[in-house]
Design a protein around this motif. Structure first.
Motif, mmCIF file in Angstrom:
data_model
loop_
_atom_site.group_PDB
_atom_site.id
_atom_site.type_symbol
_atom_site.label_atom_id
_atom_site.label_comp_id
_atom_site.label_asym_id
_atom_site.label_seq_id
_atom_site.Cartn_x
_atom_site.Cartn_y
_atom_site.Cartn_z
ATOM 1 N N ALA A 212 -17.614 2.046 -6.785
ATOM 2 C CA ALA A 212 -18.415 3.171 -5.571
ATOM 3 C C ALA A 212 -18.211 3.543 -5.224
ATOM 4 O O ALA A 212 -16.652 3.738 -5.288
ATOM 5 N N ALA A 213 -18.514 5.516 -4.747
ATOM 6 C CA ALA A 213 -18.515 6.354 -4.901
ATOM 7 C C ALA A 213 -18.789 6.869 -2.980
ATOM 8 O O ALA A 213 -20.116 6.637 -2.621
ATOM 9 N N PHE A 214 -18.427 7.219 -2.524
ATOM 10 C CA PHE A 214 -18.230 7.542 -1.073
ATOM 11 C C PHE A 214 -18.185 9.085 -0.503
ATOM 12 O O PHE A 214 -17.044 9.429 -0.816
ATOM 13 N N LEU B 166 -14.111 9.472 -2.192
ATOM 14 C CA LEU B 166 -13.832 7.912 -1.936
ATOM 15 C C LEU B 166 -14.007 7.424 -3.336
ATOM 16 O O LEU B 166 -15.482 6.507 -2.978
ATOM 17 N N ALA B 167 -13.752 7.196 -4.009
ATOM 18 C CA ALA B 167 -13.863 6.893 -5.729
ATOM 19 C C ALA B 167 -12.968 5.439 -5.443
ATOM 20 O O ALA B 167 -12.036 4.460 -5.087
ATOM 21 N N ALA B 168 -14.088 3.595 -4.886
ATOM 22 C CA ALA B 168 -13.769 2.843 -4.325
ATOM 23 C C ALA B 168 -13.675 1.412 -5.607
ATOM 24 O O ALA B 168 -14.710 1.149 -6.599
ATOM 25 N N SER B 169 -12.839 0.390 -6.066
ATOM 26 C CA SER B 169 -13.181 0.254 -7.422
ATOM 27 C C SER B 169 -12.841 -1.757 -6.683
ATOM 28 O O SER B 169 -12.053 -2.209 -6.099
ATOM 29 N N LEU B 170 -13.246 -2.648 -7.036
ATOM 30 C CA LEU B 170 -12.649 -4.140 -7.455
ATOM 31 C C LEU B 170 -13.328 -4.625 -8.183
ATOM 32 O O LEU B 170 -14.272 -4.312 -9.356
ATOM 33 N N ASP B 171 -12.249 -4.882 -8.769
ATOM 34 C CA ASP B 171 -11.745 -6.226 -10.421
ATOM 35 C C ASP B 171 -11.648 -7.507 -9.638
ATOM 36 O O ASP B 171 -10.380 -7.467 -9.018
ATOM 37 N N THR B 172 -11.807 -8.237 -11.135
ATOM 38 C CA THR B 172 -11.196 -9.643 -10.368
ATOM 39 C C THR B 172 -10.493 -10.357 -12.343
ATOM 40 O O THR B 172 -10.970 -9.994 -13.087
ATOM 41 N N LEU B 173 -8.661 -10.587 -12.061
ATOM 42 C CA LEU B 173 -9.005 -10.991 -13.743
ATOM 43 C C LEU B 173 -8.604 -12.325 -14.081
ATOM 44 O O LEU B 173 -8.939 -12.077 -15.244
#
Lengths: 749, 749
Positions: A121-123, A98-105
């Motif tokens: 992050a990668a799991f 699982l590749a996870a990403s988080l961002d705020t524009l």
């Protein structure tokens, strides 16, 4: 210039831009709305995301979670909650990466600097078989520091955002999301859009959540309320969504021991699945892992319900072109000339645009389509009015249902009559007769005019006798060639012969009128010219009577005494004299004209001609005058009634189309008291019968009351006074231009 | 017997009784609804009551506070709270004597025994001037012990109460309240009805609060929510009330520092006053005296707003008769014959009854009035359907607004077509053409039939040529005397001459038909007899052809081969032969009949006559058959289509009236594929034009989808499955009887 004319008198209406990008329906996309704040929208989003990523087979490779508006940031960040929580909930039996990403524009200046950087992050989870690659993208579009409603946060922290920006950024993210799945085995993307607060909580501009996103009309997950009172708030929220045209695909709520879910399931039976989650731990130190574990089967059911909703919707949309071709019979359409794939499937409208479903290159798209002719000039171009009308329609239906009209009074019919008489009927009219459409309004006007004429000219001396003995009398109208007054068999009789009144279209047509061919103004190179009809081509007219520097000149009152006016008068008088009372049984018993503009074709030079000539001659002969304002009424030309442009008044006028904002069929025939008096007697048989208008539908009148008031003064009658509601003149002008594209085509051709 | 016929095939609809007592509008009466539970409804009731009793001048002498449904009793008793709190809030500057009372009418067995006895108390306050006598009566109607929703408490404690009982007891209390003021100086009574929970919280039967009290349509005080999320829940609750036809007279809410009131005031501008109360102390030991003191000016404003609302409402109601007489022009009405005071002012409808405003002996009353003719047979008699339709109308308006129809598809139009074709069009029809009312549906049917006939009989060999050259051909209908097909000028041509088609009513009428005088069945003393028309009076018919023991015999198929059938056939054949193709240019090009029942007048003996004779003769001659089912469609006679009774099928059938539950104008002309094919060519000019139906209004089609499904299977499509929804056969029968009073009058006369 008509353009100038429009600016001079208005535009009186205002417009709000609506969403204007196409977006794909290939990926299931749902909005998460809450019955209230704090009912667990984010928990539902997280549980659903985990369930989607966990499942096998046809499951998506990618989940895109979007939080357009986040307050209390960064302490509260729903996107971050998913980013941290969802990976821990994946315990698949097969190998997963699982590749996870988080961002705020964007974040308000009050949010601590620097803005949190995007995280990735990668799991990897061990399991059987080949490694499956999955992706979770969590994104916040706008964030404010204070944990209050976005409209307050925006005001207090100095970061206000226009609705259009929120929508276009959301649209861009949804489009971008389509590509996220690429490279992960193409097993598709699901997209979740979590709204802020309750369904009707304000966004940064003050626009309600349900209104802000309405143009997308995303299928909705409603997170209900399991607490005491939660049945009420859940049902009310559900109704608020319906009043914005949303489809609720599932209701899900926490169990608080009150069986709210059971009641809701029963109440919403056959419409919406209702799912219930275990009680959410109240201890803030609980990491919720156990709760999610316990809830996973419910989220599985939610996923299945949504998948089923999505498939059903797509299948239906895909079938609609074919089914429509097979079952419907469209008016004004030669079905042979309409290929199946050219049928437009309209999913909804928002203000001036339809959402049309189209399949191109195997991609299923929802595409905005500008309603360039305002749905045949019936639509009031305003998405805010649409919602106001929706609420009024619900209210009128609940309050009145259907109400029989003769000898009865109800508020919508009475209020609508008052508005008509103080508006389009100002200074002349005193009675309103309701019917269903422009064509029936015209038929009523003809009946009224004929009765008035007959009475004034002594044709009806003995009303009892007349019932049977007057069949030798032929009443005709004076009308203009090229005019259009509707398509019922009777209304067509008042139109000049053409292909549209042919035997094929109106087998009983005989053309019961004297049809004049009036001079018509054309505008080219900013100059109005007047091509003369055959009957006056041989006469010498001064250049000033044939060519005008502006349209205002055409309407100028001083032309009433020009040589052209005399010429017209003489000609019309000659024509009418052929129908003198003594010589035969044929009478011209009514004048019927469309003031200023014939239905979408020409700006007739009725200013000079009608005022000074036709109208005067008819008045002299006591021939009642009917204005067909079905097309021009209610500021379509920048004035409430085209009478204002003509500078003269009718005995009878007909209204429909824009009167209800187009939403419900309703027409009004407005008359003077003298016309009304012509029907008075002691016999019911002399009353005006018109069977299909027994009702004066409360719905139509309610819509008309709202629409007329709105058009008359949109800013006062608006329920919002925020920035984006201000009149955008440039936009309005364009809108009117396109709205009248038909008209302008003829002006400039 | 038609009655038996109705029972045999249904009744398919169900009914719920609605409130049926008149009540006075002389005393201001308001319902207190909450945006949620726990928002302070009782505090608002108490503050308002104190403000009313405290004030001078035109203030009321008496306040009646009613709490119809109380749970958590007796620990929680809102009536007791007022009884104890309000007297302490009176600190008038003039001398007051207050008599207060408290009682509870019914309590569940779980409530501690004995039921608290009624209490009375008297308070005297010193002040200036003469002692003013005031009265506060606090009454609980039903009480349960557990502090849960009434539907749960009712179930758990074994005291369920039917909706009708709640309503009738409430009505009785309101009526009784009128007399409370007597003897206290006649300075009037105010009545407050405090609901339980939120606007959509269930009552003991499961009926929502807003639905339970809807027939009263009391003006409403909405107690909003000042907390985070409170804007959303307040607006949603407001919309739920609108969707039940309530008028919200004021919104009042607690200030929780979020300025929810400011937002609401702006959002609801020009509609509803929004008032804000100081924060309510959260400490349970606080006796709230200070809070009430601090709030008293707000309650004063609330009182003024309500007083103003009430006066405005009464003034408007009082003016409506006069204004209607002055401004409206009713259809089918000789205005000379309608005195001002006989105009019915309809305030609302709830299912089968109107609420009519009447003034008698200076008393202003809201009186239920049974809608005996179902608003001219358009109304589907069900108050539950009315609310379902209201919600659907709001949804359709928000989703679609107005949608142009040609070459477009949208879900309501398509779904409605599917329902029509699988229902009334089953086994024969394949196309649906929408228009606005029964009369236009008939005009379309005539155009369709004439084209089909022309094509089949070679009249239209060259379609280009025919456009101009066929004016010598006269197409006529075969129709029955006494039939009614609508009041547009064209539809009237298909009717036999009568006073209603006279020169006074239809100046262009010529009667384009061959009008037969069919034998008509009359029922007297349980026997059907057949008075013979002149053209067969000289012929010998067997008694079995003139007299029938039951209506079923009239419709019996074996009569197809009777001697009467032969006689009819011969006669009709003779009549039709006069219009042979070779001999003249007049053709009978369509048969148009109302199957079974002519519009509200007779049960025609079409069973025998039409089936075996007219229909067969028309089929033989390839004359298209039109069924006018505007009046009979959708189970009005117990079957979905009257074709089922006749046992034969048309080429074209027309529907309207009940199709949308009456709520929005919509009509459908349903046809075979063969009729549709007659319009196919490569030219748009040969298509069927019908201008005023460009739209197939999404509203009308949505209403039809709901109504048709509901009529077809009301119990399945209902959103409620509580006891009172069960079919009450006796009631239904009465309803159908009255619904068809016109019909029965003729059956029994």
């Amino acid at each position: 210039m008509l353009r100038r004319l429009l600016l001079l008198h208005g535009p009186r209406r205002h417009f709000s831009s609506s969403f204007s990008s196409a977006f794909s329906l290939s990926s299931p996309t749902f909005a998460v709305f809450g019955a209230n704040t704090g009912v667990g929208k984010t928990l539902v989003s997280a549980g659903l995301a985990a369930s989607l990523l966990r499942s096998h087979g046809a499951s998506p490779s990618t989940v895109l979670y979007l939080k357009p508006l986040q307050t209390g940031f960064p302490a509260d960040s729903d996107a971050e909650f998913l980013f941290r929580m969802v990976p821990s909930l994946l315990r698949p039996s097969h190998a997963v990466h699982l590749a996870a990403s988080l961002d705020t524009l964007s974040a308000s200046p009050s949010v601590e600097i620097p803005l949190p950087l995007p995280e990735e992050a990668a799991f990897s989870y061990d399991g059987e078989g080949e490694v499956v690659r999955k992706q979770l993208a969590c994104r916040t579009l706008y964030a404010w520091r204070e944990a209050v409603s976005p409209h307050l946060a925006a005001e207090r922290e100095g970061m206000s955002v226009e609705d259009a920006h929120v929508r276009s950024r959301l649209a861009a993210c949804l489009v971008e999301g389509e590509n996220l799945g690429k490279g992960n085995g193409e097993r598709g993307v699901w997209k979740l859009v979590e709204t802020a607060g309750g369904v009707a909580s304000p966004g940064p501009s003050g626009r309600l959540q349900c209104d802000l996103y309405r143009a997308f009309r995303l299928p909705t997950i409603l997170v209900g309320d399991g607490r005491l009172g939660g049945i009420s708030s859940t049902l009310s929220a559900y109704e608020t969504l319906l009043l914005r045209g949303y489809d609720v695909s599932a209701v899900i709520l926490e169990d608080r021991g009150l069986s709210n879910d059971k009641f809701l399931l029963s109440y919403l039976r056959n419409r919406v699945p209702v799912l219930v989650l275990p009680p959410i731990p109240e201890d803030p130190s609980d990491d919720l892992t156990d709760w999610f574990c316990e809830s996973s089967s419910v989220f599985g059911l939610l996923k299945d319900a949504l998948q089923s909703f999505h498939s059903t919707r797509i299948n239906r949309l895909n079938s609609m072109q074919r089914k429509s071709k097979d079952l419907l019979w469209w008016p004004f359409t030669q079905h042979n000339l309409v290929p199946v794939d050219s049928v437009t499937v309209i999913d909804s409208r928002c203000g001036e645009s339809f959402s049309a479903y189209k399949v191109k290159d195997n991609k299923m798209m929802m595409t905005p389509q500008f309603d360039a002719c305002a749905s045949w000039w019936t639509q009031g171009p305003d998405s805010n009015l649409q919602i106001e009308l929706a609420r009024d329609m619900g209210y009128a239906a609940a309050r009145y249902g259907h109400v029989m009209f003769p000898e009865n009074a109800h508020e919508p019919a009475l209020r609508c009559a008052e508005l008509l008489l103080e508006g389009v009927g100002k200074d002349w009219a005193s009675r309103v007769y309701y019917s269903d459409n422009g064509s029936t309004a015209i038929e009523l006007a003809l009946k009224m005019a004929f009765r008035k004429f007959s009475l004034d000219h002594g044709i009806l001396v003995d009303s009892d006798k007349s019932i049977t003995n007057e069949r030798n009398i032929q009443l005709k109208v004076l009308a203009l060639e090229g005019s259009y007054h509707g398509d019922t068999l009777g209304a067509m009789e008042a139109q000049a012969p053409s292909a549209y009144t042919s035997f094929l279209q109106q087998p009983w047509y005989s053309g019961r009128g004297l049809f004049l061919n009036p001079p018509t103004v054309f505008i080219r190179n900013e100059t109005c010219t007047l091509p003369l009809p055959p009957w006056i081509q041989h006469v010498h007219l001064s250049p000033g009577d044939k060519c005008f520097p502006s349209l205002a000149e055409v309407f100028c009152k001083t032309r009433d005494s020009s040589s052209a006016a005399d010429l017209y008068s003489t000609y019309i008088s000659q024509q009418l004299s052929k129908f003198s009372l003594s010589s035969n049984s044929e009478h011209i018993a009514a004048l019927i004209i469309e003031p200023v503009i014939s239905d979408g074709t020409n700006v007739s030079c009725l200013a000079a001609l009608a005022k000074s000539s036709i109208l005067r001659e008819c008045r002299n002969r006591k021939i009642p005058v009917i204005f067909d304002e079905v097309f021009t009424g209610f500021w379509r030309l920048g004035v409430e009634s085209a009478s204002e442009l003509l500078g003269c008044l009718p005995d009878i006028a007909c209204y429909a189309k824009l009167m209800t904002g187009g939403i419900v069929p309703l027409a009004a025939t407005v008359t003077t008291e003298a016309v009304f008096e012509a029907f008075k007697s002691d016999s019911k048989l002399t009353a005006l019968l018109h069977g299909h208008s027994y009702s004066a539908h409360a719905m139509g009148c309610s819509a008309a009351v709202k629409a007329i008031q709105w058009f008359r003064d949109p800013l006062t009658n608006s329920n919002l006074d925020f920035d984006q509601m201000k009149l955008n003149e440039q936009y309005s002008l364009n809108r009117l231009h396109v709205d009248h594209s038909f008209l302008f085509y003829h002006l400039y051709y």
